[in-house]
Each structure stands twice: as C-alpha cells, then as structure tokens.
Design a protein around this motif. Structure first.
Motif, PDB file in Angstrom:
ATOM      1  N   CYS A 181      -5.013   1.530  -5.554  1.00  0.00           N
ATOM      2  CA  CYS A 181      -4.904   0.133  -5.987  1.00  0.00           C
ATOM      3  C   CYS A 181      -5.592  -0.078  -7.334  1.00  0.00           C
ATOM      4  O   CYS A 181      -5.301  -1.055  -8.022  1.00  0.00           O
ATOM      5  CB  CYS A 181      -5.468  -0.807  -4.930  1.00  0.00           C
ATOM      6  N   LEU A 185       0.823  -1.210   0.000  1.00  0.00           N
ATOM      7  CA  LEU A 185       0.000   0.000   0.000  1.00  0.00           C
ATOM      8  C   LEU A 185       0.856   1.258   0.000  1.00  0.00           C
ATOM      9  O   LEU A 185       0.497   2.254  -0.618  1.00  0.00           O
ATOM     10  CB  LEU A 185      -0.961   0.002   1.183  1.00  0.00           C
ATOM     11  N   VAL A 234       4.604  -4.072  -9.079  1.00  0.00           N
ATOM     12  CA  VAL A 234       4.379  -3.647  -7.695  1.00  0.00           C
ATOM     13  C   VAL A 234       5.054  -4.619  -6.724  1.00  0.00           C
ATOM     14  O   VAL A 234       5.641  -4.195  -5.723  1.00  0.00           O
ATOM     15  CB  VAL A 234       2.869  -3.494  -7.396  1.00  0.00           C
ATOM     16  N   LEU A 278       1.875   2.050  -3.666  1.00  0.00           N
ATOM     17  CA  LEU A 278       0.869   2.339  -4.688  1.00  0.00           C
ATOM     18  C   LEU A 278       0.817   3.808  -5.103  1.00  0.00           C
ATOM     19  O   LEU A 278       0.656   4.085  -6.298  1.00  0.00           O
ATOM     20  CB  LEU A 278      -0.506   1.847  -4.237  1.00  0.00           C
ATOM     21  N   ASN A 298      -7.253  -3.523   0.386  1.00  0.00           N
ATOM     22  CA  ASN A 298      -6.860  -2.137   0.634  1.00  0.00           C
ATOM     23  C   ASN A 298      -7.969  -1.415   1.399  1.00  0.00           C
ATOM     24  O   ASN A 298      -9.069  -1.261   0.877  1.00  0.00           O
ATOM     25  CB  ASN A 298      -6.590  -1.448  -0.710  1.00  0.00           C
ATOM     26  N   VAL A 322      -3.388  -0.784 -10.412  1.00  0.00           N
ATOM     27  CA  VAL A 322      -2.665  -2.045 -10.555  1.00  0.00           C
ATOM     28  C   VAL A 322      -3.503  -2.980 -11.423  1.00  0.00           C
ATOM     29  O   VAL A 322      -4.670  -3.227 -11.127  1.00  0.00           O
ATOM     30  CB  VAL A 322      -2.364  -2.679  -9.181  1.00  0.00           C
ATOM     31  N   TYR A 325       0.788  -6.154 -11.383  1.00  0.00           N
ATOM     32  CA  TYR A 325       0.985  -6.742 -10.056  1.00  0.00           C
ATOM     33  C   TYR A 325       2.447  -7.143  -9.878  1.00  0.00           C
ATOM     34  O   TYR A 325       3.015  -6.968  -8.798  1.00  0.00           O
ATOM     35  CB  TYR A 325       0.072  -7.960  -9.867  1.00  0.00           C
ATOM     36  N   CYS A 370      -4.046  -5.489  -2.632  1.00  0.00           N
ATOM     37  CA  CYS A 370      -4.918  -4.539  -3.338  1.00  0.00           C
ATOM     38  C   CYS A 370      -6.383  -4.831  -3.044  1.00  0.00           C
ATOM     39  O   CYS A 370      -7.172  -3.913  -2.820  1.00  0.00           O
ATOM     40  CB  CYS A 370      -4.654  -4.594  -4.841  1.00  0.00           C
TER      41      CYS A 370
END
Length: 176
Positions: free
Chosen positions: A146, A101, A118, A104, A138, A149, A115, A135
């Motif tokens: 998110c 998080l 990240v 992001l 979140n 993503v 993904y 995500c």
C-alpha cells in the motif's frame, strides 16, 4: 511449551517480532498464511489483543512459523527481493477493501500508482476515498504494498506507519 502447542495443533495465530529499517515489526500468521504485519507505532500488545478477539484467542509466540516471512523481509530490506512469495490470509479485510489489497501487488516494485488508478483497477473508479481507507487499514503493510499508492498530485498521502516510513520504503525501492 510453544513447540508442544504447535505439535498438538493448538496455535491458531503464531507471532514474532523482527527488527527492520522501519523499526520493530510484529508478524502474525495463521495456518492459512501471514495475517498481520504491524508497526511499533500501532502498539504490538494492542494488535495481539485484537487478533485474539477477531481471529482466535489461541495466540502464541512461535517464531519458527514466521521464519520464511522474516527471511523474505530481510531480503526485501537488503534490496534483493522485489516481490514476496508468501501465503497470505486476508481474513482481516473484507469486501472492497480485500479487492483493493489483492490489486496492490500489481503495482511494480519501484513504481507508484494513484488512489484513482487503484480504484479503477479494483472495479470502482469513483471509490478513490475507499481505496485510501483500504490502504490505511491494510493488515499486511510492506508485504501488500500500500506504500506504493500515492495521491494524484504525486504527494505521498498517509500511511499506517507514518508518512516518514512510507518515504523510506519508496526510497528503498527506487534505489535512493
């Protein structure tokens, strides 16, 4: 009553709802910052019950504490805000999920990242599924983006508010 409770420092979690292009959003904040953004599909009463059991039972509707959040969301949905400048309380995310998080917001407005990208940025390049879980869980969607993503093939993937809302956010950011 809410004002009196706030002045006596008796509100641990303040909340309010706001209308948005995504439907009604529940916003909740602790003294540390925004702790939860919830879509209507999640069940606002259920979310408040969970906050009461996981954060504090002292949850009270107190919109004033969330005025800055509501203002920044309005600006975002109007297309005049590209990044949020809010205090965030990440207590509902732990470990690797919290690490994901925190990365992001590095994905620029109007852009997406896979993904896998990240996962690598979060220090665990093989943890692609764990990024998906982070995500999906979140607690601060929209504000912690998110929705930016996507799958490696460019398809949207899942979203807490549903894939339709993810598409709305991505289209908003791309100017469509």
């Amino acid at each position: 009553m809410a004002r009196d409770a706030a002045e006596a420092n008796l509100i641990d979690v303040a909340y309010r709802t706001v209308d948005s292009p995504l439907g009604e959003l529940l916003l909740a904040a602790t003294g540390a910052g925004l702790v939860r953004v919830a879509f209507a599909v999640e069940g606002h009463d259920l979310v408040l019950d969970r906050l009461s059991s996981t954060v504090s039972p002292r949850v009270l509707r107190y919109p004033k504490r969330l005025d800055p959040v509501a203002r920044e969301l309005d600006e975002y949905f109007a297309g005049t805000r590209k990044a949020f400048d809010l205090d965030l309380d990440f207590q509902l995310a732990t470990g690797f999920r919290r690490e994901v998080l925190r990365h992001l917001p590095e994905i620029e407005y109007g852009s997406t990242a896979s993904y896998a990208v990240v996962a690598a940025a979060s220090g665990s390049p093989r943890a692609v599924r764990a990024v998906g879980t982070a995500c999906a869980k979140n607690p601060l969607p929209v504000v912690v983006p998110c929705h930016r993503v996507v799958r490696s093939d460019g398809s949207l993937g899942q979203y807490a508010g549903g894939p339709e809302l993810k598409a709305v956010l991505l289209n908003l950011e791309s100017g469509r």
